[in-house]
Design a protein around this motif. Structure first.
Motif, PDB file in Angstrom:
ATOM      1  N   LYS A   1       0.661  -1.219  -0.050  1.00 13.34           N
ATOM      2  CA  LYS A   1       0.060  -0.077  -0.158  1.00 13.34           C
ATOM      3  C   LYS A   1       0.973   1.164   0.024  1.00 13.34           C
ATOM      4  CE  LYS A   1      -2.511   1.443   3.833  1.00 13.34           C
ATOM      5  NZ  LYS A   1      -3.629   1.370   4.660  1.00 13.34           N
ATOM      6  N   TYR A   2       1.938   1.392   1.005  1.00 16.33           N
ATOM      7  CA  TYR A   2       2.859   2.291   0.845  1.00 16.33           C
ATOM      8  C   TYR A   2       4.060   2.477   0.045  1.00 16.33           C
ATOM      9  CZ  TYR A   2       0.045   3.213   5.268  1.00 16.33           C
ATOM     10  OH  TYR A   2      -0.847   3.180   6.341  1.00 16.33           O
ATOM     11  N   ARG A   3       4.200   1.345  -0.673  1.00 17.01           N
ATOM     12  CA  ARG A   3       5.417   1.269  -1.514  1.00 17.01           C
ATOM     13  C   ARG A   3       5.190   2.255  -2.738  1.00 17.01           C
ATOM     14  NH1 ARG A   3       7.072  -4.063  -4.996  1.00 17.01           N
ATOM     15  NH2 ARG A   3       8.931  -3.238  -5.860  1.00 17.01           N
ATOM     16  N   GLY A   4       6.150   3.088  -2.860  1.00 21.93           N
ATOM     17  CA  GLY A   4       6.289   4.069  -4.139  1.00 21.93           C
ATOM     18  C   GLY A   4       5.489   5.351  -3.563  1.00 21.93           C
ATOM     19  N   ILE A   5       4.746   5.436  -2.443  1.00 22.16           N
ATOM     20  CA  ILE A   5       4.011   6.782  -2.235  1.00 22.16           C
ATOM     21  C   ILE A   5       4.503   7.229  -0.801  1.00 22.16           C
ATOM     22  CG2 ILE A   5       2.107   6.146  -3.583  1.00 22.16           C
ATOM     23  CD1 ILE A   5       0.582   5.417  -1.022  1.00 22.16           C
ATOM     24  N   TRP A   6       5.223   6.336  -0.069  1.00 27.55           N
ATOM     25  CA  TRP A   6       5.682   6.841   1.485  1.00 27.55           C
ATOM     26  C   TRP A   6       7.184   6.352   1.334  1.00 27.55           C
ATOM     27  CZ3 TRP A   6       3.304   8.080   6.391  1.00 27.55           C
ATOM     28  CH2 TRP A   6       1.840   8.664   6.181  1.00 27.55           C
TER      29      TRP A   6
ATOM     30  N   ASN B   1       8.388   1.000   9.711  1.00 29.53           N
ATOM     31  CA  ASN B   1       8.005   2.568  10.034  1.00 29.53           C
ATOM     32  C   ASN B   1       7.970   3.323   8.511  1.00 29.53           C
ATOM     33  OD1 ASN B   1       7.444   2.400  12.656  1.00 29.53           O
ATOM     34  ND2 ASN B   1       9.805   2.102  13.055  1.00 29.53           N
ATOM     35  N   TYR B   2       7.035   3.943   8.446  1.00 27.99           N
ATOM     36  CA  TYR B   2       7.023   4.714   7.058  1.00 27.99           C
ATOM     37  C   TYR B   2       6.789   6.239   7.455  1.00 27.99           C
ATOM     38  CZ  TYR B   2       6.560   0.777   3.707  1.00 27.99           C
ATOM     39  OH  TYR B   2       6.892  -0.203   3.105  1.00 27.99           O
ATOM     40  N   HIS B   3       7.415   7.108   6.530  1.00 25.51           N
ATOM     41  CA  HIS B   3       7.441   8.518   6.566  1.00 25.51           C
ATOM     42  C   HIS B   3       6.953   9.005   5.259  1.00 25.51           C
ATOM     43  CE1 HIS B   3      10.604   9.064  10.328  1.00 25.51           C
ATOM     44  NE2 HIS B   3       9.479   8.397  10.624  1.00 25.51           N
ATOM     45  N   SER B   4       6.559  10.256   5.450  1.00 25.17           N
ATOM     46  CA  SER B   4       6.181  10.831   4.183  1.00 25.17           C
ATOM     47  C   SER B   4       6.120  12.326   4.552  1.00 25.17           C
ATOM     48  CB  SER B   4       4.653  10.496   3.657  1.00 25.17           C
ATOM     49  OG  SER B   4       4.422  11.189   2.488  1.00 25.17           O
ATOM     50  N   PRO B   5       6.890  13.090   3.662  1.00 21.41           N
ATOM     51  CA  PRO B   5       6.734  14.714   3.475  1.00 21.41           C
ATOM     52  C   PRO B   5       5.272  14.991   3.133  1.00 21.41           C
ATOM     53  CG  PRO B   5       7.840  14.266   1.670  1.00 21.41           C
ATOM     54  CD  PRO B   5       7.585  12.819   2.420  1.00 21.41           C
ATOM     55  N   VAL B   6       4.816  16.369   3.805  1.00 19.55           N
ATOM     56  CA  VAL B   6       3.274  16.842   3.366  1.00 19.55           C
ATOM     57  C   VAL B   6       3.574  17.187   2.059  1.00 19.55           C
ATOM     58  CG1 VAL B   6       1.731  18.587   3.763  1.00 19.55           C
ATOM     59  CG2 VAL B   6       3.338  17.864   5.893  1.00 19.55           C
ATOM     60  N   ARG B   7       2.561  16.539   1.266  1.00 20.29           N
ATOM     61  CA  ARG B   7       2.529  16.919  -0.165  1.00 20.29           C
ATOM     62  C   ARG B   7       1.805  18.349  -0.386  1.00 20.29           C
ATOM     63  NH1 ARG B   7       2.151  11.076  -0.221  1.00 20.29           N
ATOM     64  NH2 ARG B   7       2.984  10.179  -2.025  1.00 20.29           N
ATOM     65  N   ASN B   8       2.749  19.071  -1.126  1.00 23.65           N
ATOM     66  CA  ASN B   8       2.069  20.098  -1.567  1.00 23.65           C
ATOM     67  C   ASN B   8       0.961  20.165  -2.891  1.00 23.65           C
ATOM     68  OD1 ASN B   8       2.030  23.165  -1.499  1.00 23.65           O
ATOM     69  ND2 ASN B   8       3.394  23.310  -3.158  1.00 23.65           N
ATOM     70  N   GLN B   9       0.158  19.387  -2.469  1.00 25.93           N
ATOM     71  CA  GLN B   9      -1.239  19.208  -3.299  1.00 25.93           C
ATOM     72  C   GLN B   9      -2.471  18.954  -2.617  1.00 25.93           C
ATOM     73  OE1 GLN B   9       0.863  15.429  -4.640  1.00 25.93           O
ATOM     74  NE2 GLN B   9       0.200  16.049  -6.803  1.00 25.93           N
ATOM     75  N   SER B  10      -3.456  19.354  -3.207  1.00 26.20           N
ATOM     76  CA  SER B  10      -4.778  19.098  -2.661  1.00 26.20           C
ATOM     77  C   SER B  10      -5.363  17.851  -2.956  1.00 26.20           C
ATOM     78  CB  SER B  10      -5.820  20.101  -3.387  1.00 26.20           C
ATOM     79  OG  SER B  10      -5.697  19.759  -5.014  1.00 26.20           O
ATOM     80  N   PRO B  11      -6.296  17.405  -2.244  1.00 24.91           N
ATOM     81  CA  PRO B  11      -6.766  16.112  -2.508  1.00 24.91           C
ATOM     82  C   PRO B  11      -7.255  15.728  -3.735  1.00 24.91           C
ATOM     83  CG  PRO B  11      -7.780  17.030  -0.423  1.00 24.91           C
ATOM     84  CD  PRO B  11      -7.030  18.091  -1.031  1.00 24.91           C
ATOM     85  N   GLN B  12      -7.835  16.999  -4.402  1.00 30.22           N
ATOM     86  CA  GLN B  12      -8.128  16.645  -5.839  1.00 30.22           C
ATOM     87  C   GLN B  12      -6.844  16.641  -6.712  1.00 30.22           C
ATOM     88  OE1 GLN B  12     -11.714  16.662  -6.979  1.00 30.22           O
ATOM     89  NE2 GLN B  12     -10.649  16.057  -8.863  1.00 30.22           N
ATOM     90  N   GLN B  13      -5.904  17.211  -6.561  1.00 37.06           N
ATOM     91  CA  GLN B  13      -4.637  17.028  -7.314  1.00 37.06           C
ATOM     92  C   GLN B  13      -3.982  15.760  -6.952  1.00 37.06           C
ATOM     93  OE1 GLN B  13      -2.661  20.644  -5.700  1.00 37.06           O
ATOM     94  NE2 GLN B  13      -3.001  21.801  -7.480  1.00 37.06           N
ATOM     95  N   ILE B  14      -4.130  15.179  -5.926  1.00 39.15           N
ATOM     96  CA  ILE B  14      -3.688  13.870  -5.533  1.00 39.15           C
ATOM     97  C   ILE B  14      -4.507  12.694  -6.238  1.00 39.15           C
ATOM     98  CG2 ILE B  14      -3.192  12.200  -3.675  1.00 39.15           C
ATOM     99  CD1 ILE B  14      -2.623  14.658  -1.904  1.00 39.15           C
ATOM    100  N   TYR B  15      -5.724  13.208  -6.411  1.00 40.91           N
ATOM    101  CA  TYR B  15      -6.671  12.054  -6.897  1.00 40.91           C
ATOM    102  C   TYR B  15      -6.155  11.996  -8.632  1.00 40.91           C
ATOM    103  CZ  TYR B  15     -10.704  10.100  -9.444  1.00 40.91           C
ATOM    104  OH  TYR B  15     -11.422   9.447 -10.232  1.00 40.91           O
ATOM    105  N   ILE B  16      -6.080  13.094  -9.273  1.00 41.15           N
ATOM    106  CA  ILE B  16      -5.619  13.210 -10.458  1.00 41.15           C
ATOM    107  C   ILE B  16      -4.396  12.298 -10.685  1.00 41.15           C
ATOM    108  CG2 ILE B  16      -4.925  14.427 -12.571  1.00 41.15           C
ATOM    109  CD1 ILE B  16      -7.964  14.511 -11.749  1.00 41.15           C
ATOM    110  N   GLU B  17      -3.205  12.384  -9.822  1.00 37.66           N
ATOM    111  CA  GLU B  17      -2.083  11.728  -9.995  1.00 37.66           C
ATOM    112  C   GLU B  17      -2.289   9.915  -9.815  1.00 37.66           C
ATOM    113  OE1 GLU B  17       2.007  11.205  -7.302  1.00 37.66           O
ATOM    114  OE2 GLU B  17       0.737  12.951  -7.107  1.00 37.66           O
TER     115      GLU B  17
END
Length: 433
Positions: free
Chosen positions: A394-399, A410-426
């Motif tokens: 699930k987290y592979r490639g995105i975290w 343990n997984y980390h992720s920086p805050v994405r500078n994207q809105s939920p709508q922009q993330i959805y398109i990605e």
């Protein structure tokens, strides 16, 4: 003061299932907080309770309960405790034991960040207050802990002392291999003593331990968080905040089932089908209260998963239909620049919908809303995946995989500078397959 105490509701189950009047001796393994020991020794006056553990705090309390002592010295980061005790007149062994308990408060803030350093400094500067509270707590415990003996050492060896017909074994062994060692790592590094010898217990071998007791005709009541196919359990405790607890007993004529629930409030919704996703689908993230989220957790989270109430709860809706939920809290490791994702779940396993929810959890829109509520600034999010596998699909490639431990990642992720709508398109262009 204690970590990993047996829940009180589980204690009630034990008293319901086990008829302690039939036994002369109870061999309690991994006494920990001594809740079990205290409960049965205070209730059944004729029953001789024999306690056991290996960590410095439990060993010291156990020896104190049988009028014995343990030699140890506070060193390194806790060297100031020796100076504190030396400066006090008339300090007894209970004062030294209370100092261990007070030092466990410092251990909670052992990470090297500003948040933890501030808390450590506060505890050290006010150590006398923490010490006095710990001493009073230990004294209350001792007043209701009439145990017959205490043995520091391997609980498997302690169990061998039990005899058929007259004795019973009570145990709540570690549920994670090496878990005890991680909990007491700080005090172990800063207290000099001669620890008892013991083998690190692997929870996967619990069934083998129970079968050995059965082969010896030893009565037992043993707690565990795993259901074993080759053994029947006499009690089961379900909670929305932790994994199920199973009570395995050699005599299951009596049985007990308990459930402890959080407040849950049902609401109407339609499930989103990822097969209907389009490039023009509209995404909305909505704040939810804990009762609504508890309702969804009970529906979508596996019962074996330990899940707790979060400080910040959100649902993801696509085209007005529920796609998943996100539960966040402040970092449980004291890192004030991190948010901790307690749970993120999707309503479907198809089309990698779970990846979308995990990605949206890191959206700047969600994080900014939490920042306004907490007046804090967050740079990243963290989460833990309990698995024996080397990676989480699930987290592979995105975290980012931060660390790999036995039994969890343990997984980390920086805050994405994207809105939920922009993330959805990605997600739609890259993962919706």
């Amino acid at each position: 003061m204690f970590i990993g105490s047996v829940p009180k509701d589980v204690m009630l189950q034990m008293h319901h299932i086990v008829d302690f009047e039939n036994y002369n001796n109870a061999w309690v393994l991994c006494s920990g907080s001594f809740r079990v020991d205290s409960s049965i020794s205070s209730t059944y006056e004729k029953l001789k309770v024999h306690s056991n553990d290996v960590n410095i705090l439990s060993v010291s309390i156990g020896q104190l309960a049988v009028n014995e002592t343990v030699k140890f010295e506070f060193i390194n980061k806790l060297a100031f405790v020796e100076e504190y005790l030396t400066s006090r007149n008339g300090c007894g062994f209970i004062d030294r034991v209370a100092s261990i308990a007070a030092s466990m408060q410092i251990a909670k803030f052992s990470s090297k960040n500003e948040y933890n350093q501030i808390h450590q400094k506060h505890i050290i500067q006010n150590f006398g207050i923490f010490h006095q509270k710990a001493k009073e707590s230990i004294q209350r415990l001792l007043d209701k802990l009439p145990i017959a003996s205490f043995t520091p050492g391997d609980f498997i060896e302690q169990a061998k002392k039990a005899r058929p017909e007259t004795d019973i074994v009570i145990a709540f062994p570690p549920t994670y291999k090496g878990g005890y060692e991680r909990i007491f790592k700080f005090v172990s590094e800063n207290i000099s003593w001669v620890p008892p010898e013991y083998a690190i217990f692997d929870p996967k071998t619990l069934d083998r331990f129970l079968l050995e007791l059965m082969d010896r005709d030893i009565s037992f009541c043993v707690y565990g968080d795993q259901e074993m196919e080759n053994l029947k359990c006499g009690g089961k405790f379900l909670s929305n905040t932790n994994k199920p607890i199973y009570l395995y007993v050699n005599n299951i004529e009596r049985s007990s089932f308990r459930r402890k629930s959080q407040t849950s409030r049902q609401f109407k919704y339609q499930e989103f089908d990822p097969a209907t996703a389009t490039a023009k689908s509209i995404v909305n993230v909505t704040r939810m209260d804990s009762a609504q989220m508890t309702f969804l957790k009970n529906v979508y989270l596996a019962k074996r998963i330990s899940h707790v109430s979060g400080m910040f709860n959100y649902c993801v809706f696509i085209d007005g239909k529920l796609a998943g939920g996100i539960i966040l809290s402040l970092s449980k490791y004291g890192d004030i620049e991190s948010l901790y994702v307690l749970s993120d779940f999707s309503v479907s396993r198809n089309n990698r919908l779970s990846k979308l929810i995990a990605m949206i959890a890191t959206s700047k829109d969600i994080v900014s809303e939490i920042e306004r509520r907490t007046l804090l600034k967050f740079k990243q999010l963290c989460t833990t995946v309990f698995t024996e596998k080397p990676v989480s699909m699930k987290y592979r490639g995105i975290w980012n995989l931060y660390s790999r431990k036995e039994g969890f990642l343990n997984y980390h992720s920086p805050v994405r500078n994207q809105s939920p709508q922009q993330i959805y398109i990605e997600w739609f262009n890259k993962y919706n397959k």
